[in-house]
Design an enzyme around this catalytic site. Sequence first.
Site, PDB file in Angstrom:
ATOM      1  N   SER A  23       0.825  -1.212   0.000  1.00  0.00           N
ATOM      2  CA  SER A  23       0.000   0.000   0.000  1.00  0.00           C
ATOM      3  C   SER A  23       0.857   1.259   0.000  1.00  0.00           C
ATOM      4  O   SER A  23       0.567   2.233  -0.704  1.00  0.00           O
ATOM      5  CB  SER A  23      -0.922   0.001   1.228  1.00  0.00           C
ATOM      6  OG  SER A  23      -1.801  -1.094   1.197  1.00  0.00           O
ATOM      7  N   GLY A  71      -5.419  -4.567  -9.000  1.00  0.00           N
ATOM      8  CA  GLY A  71      -6.509  -3.627  -8.780  1.00  0.00           C
ATOM      9  C   GLY A  71      -6.041  -2.255  -8.357  1.00  0.00           C
ATOM     10  O   GLY A  71      -6.594  -1.232  -8.778  1.00  0.00           O
ATOM     11  N   SER A 146     -14.544   1.646  -2.770  1.00  0.00           N
ATOM     12  CA  SER A 146     -13.132   1.376  -2.494  1.00  0.00           C
ATOM     13  C   SER A 146     -12.404   2.640  -2.034  1.00  0.00           C
ATOM     14  O   SER A 146     -12.503   3.699  -2.653  1.00  0.00           O
ATOM     15  CB  SER A 146     -12.454   0.849  -3.759  1.00  0.00           C
ATOM     16  OG  SER A 146     -11.058   0.786  -3.587  1.00  0.00           O
ATOM     17  N   SER A 147     -11.656   2.519  -0.939  1.00  0.00           N
ATOM     18  CA  SER A 147     -10.846   3.651  -0.477  1.00  0.00           C
ATOM     19  C   SER A 147      -9.802   4.039  -1.516  1.00  0.00           C
ATOM     20  O   SER A 147      -9.317   5.178  -1.526  1.00  0.00           O
ATOM     21  CB  SER A 147     -10.154   3.305   0.843  1.00  0.00           C
ATOM     22  OG  SER A 147      -9.214   2.259   0.666  1.00  0.00           O
ATOM     23  N   GLN A 148      -9.461   3.095  -2.394  1.00  0.00           N
ATOM     24  CA  GLN A 148      -8.485   3.413  -3.446  1.00  0.00           C
ATOM     25  C   GLN A 148      -9.032   4.437  -4.429  1.00  0.00           C
ATOM     26  O   GLN A 148      -8.262   5.192  -5.018  1.00  0.00           O
ATOM     27  CB  GLN A 148      -8.058   2.137  -4.172  1.00  0.00           C
ATOM     28  CG  GLN A 148      -7.218   1.222  -3.296  1.00  0.00           C
ATOM     29  CD  GLN A 148      -6.810  -0.049  -4.003  1.00  0.00           C
ATOM     30  OE1 GLN A 148      -7.223  -0.303  -5.146  1.00  0.00           O
ATOM     31  NE2 GLN A 148      -6.003  -0.858  -3.353  1.00  0.00           N
ATOM     32  N   ASP A 291      -8.812  -6.450   4.447  1.00  0.00           N
ATOM     33  CA  ASP A 291      -7.839  -7.441   3.978  1.00  0.00           C
ATOM     34  C   ASP A 291      -7.500  -8.472   5.054  1.00  0.00           C
ATOM     35  O   ASP A 291      -7.008  -9.562   4.746  1.00  0.00           O
ATOM     36  CB  ASP A 291      -6.551  -6.763   3.512  1.00  0.00           C
ATOM     37  CG  ASP A 291      -6.692  -6.149   2.125  1.00  0.00           C
ATOM     38  OD1 ASP A 291      -7.676  -6.472   1.426  1.00  0.00           O
ATOM     39  OD2 ASP A 291      -5.831  -5.334   1.746  1.00  0.00           O
ATOM     40  N   LYS A 393       1.370 -12.240  -6.033  1.00  0.00           N
ATOM     41  CA  LYS A 393       0.725 -10.929  -6.182  1.00  0.00           C
ATOM     42  C   LYS A 393       1.148  -9.975  -5.079  1.00  0.00           C
ATOM     43  O   LYS A 393       1.307  -8.772  -5.323  1.00  0.00           O
ATOM     44  CB  LYS A 393      -0.790 -11.107  -6.182  1.00  0.00           C
ATOM     45  CG  LYS A 393      -1.566  -9.803  -6.335  1.00  0.00           C
ATOM     46  CD  LYS A 393      -3.053 -10.049  -6.427  1.00  0.00           C
ATOM     47  CE  LYS A 393      -3.837  -8.758  -6.464  1.00  0.00           C
ATOM     48  NZ  LYS A 393      -3.548  -7.929  -7.636  1.00  0.00           N
TER      49      LYS A 393
END
Length: 419
Positions: A23, A71, A146-148, A291, A393
């Site tokens: 992150s 993602g 999504s916070s993304q 997560d 990943k």
Amino acid sequence: MDYRITPPEEILEATATLPRSKSIITRAMVMAAIASKTYTGPLAEVCDDTATLAGILSRPLQGTIDVGPAGTAMRFLCALCAATEGADCLLTGSERMLRRPIGPLVETLRSLGADIAYEGTDGFPPLRIKGRRLTGGEAEIDGGTSSQFISALMMVAPLMSAPLKIRLLGDVSSRPYIAMTAEMMRRRGIDVEMDLDSVTVPDTPYRYRSPEDDDEADWSAAAFWYEIAALTAGWVTIPGLRQRSLQGDSASAELFERLGVLTEYGDEGAELSATPDLYSRFDADLSDMPDAVPALAVTAAMAGIPFRISGIGSLHDKECDRIEALIAELAKLGMLAETEEYGTVLSWDGSRRPISELPVFDTYGDHRMAMALAPVAVFVPGIVIRDAGVVAKSYPGFWDDLRRAGFTVEDAEEASAEE
């Protein structure tokens, strides 16, 4: 490759070499790119996702850009391409990626002047993007998405023609990840302001900062070693794991204490040890750290602790539908978990039914499913993990670390042929 897993023969005393925080690294890469710097730190090759993003950012944002199953790269690049003058690309990804929604981010970017077109189904990649300078001003987005999406908007705001105020509608999920983005931007000279329902970002340029300055071990990966410590009643040393961390998943330490793992921090990292003091039930709202759900759910189930985990609606749109995947795989162990409240709660009442065969677990192309299910071998030696390579990943060294901890990890087909 499918792996057969058997546990250590002796009490576990292990050292886990975690990857650095995915992150943090992905955010550092995007901020460096906006600051017109190339991310050259050794952390870029942490895992498949960071390597993918590093490779894309090393080239002009032109032509077809394929993020594969990454993602984070899809969300961050969507905003970066839209806000970069001269960018002209088709942003696409794996088959699963083309089924993961991105509409809320696209619509918010469009409200700021972005030129983005759907090349397939509305609301989903692939996206045709022509970059331009965005207007800034005010925009709104559902905070439960999504916070993304929110982090992506924040990071590109310094490229806009005016300050950006993002209004967050409804309940905000994964808020610590938004706070991480804000703090990393502040460290780079952007005075981000946050309150409960908005984020404001000035249109000032980034000040470059070396990516190594944000180096932290990955707390999301640490959750699987907490699981291993809990199920083996052993000891695990994790170098580089910080108590004071930018990562919201550092709350795993408190949550796993309820499941029998204590954490002691030192100058070099963290020491995990087991305790017999377990809660009789595990109830938690994990909307801030979804997560961690697979590791926590499997740990509680294997320890025989009924659980109710809420705030997990976003897990339906991960690398797989993690909630349905967990239900399916726990059923192979005779544990009938279920969803409640329109799929936002995962629960198990502690009941079991007999199983008649050794579980062969599916991973659904999801790294966190593979790592969460592997420690089941402590209670059920000889389980098989299908498509075990998916861990690359986020944590390519997971199986090697498991072997060093004393687990036997072998090719399932070869192991069967030798029997």
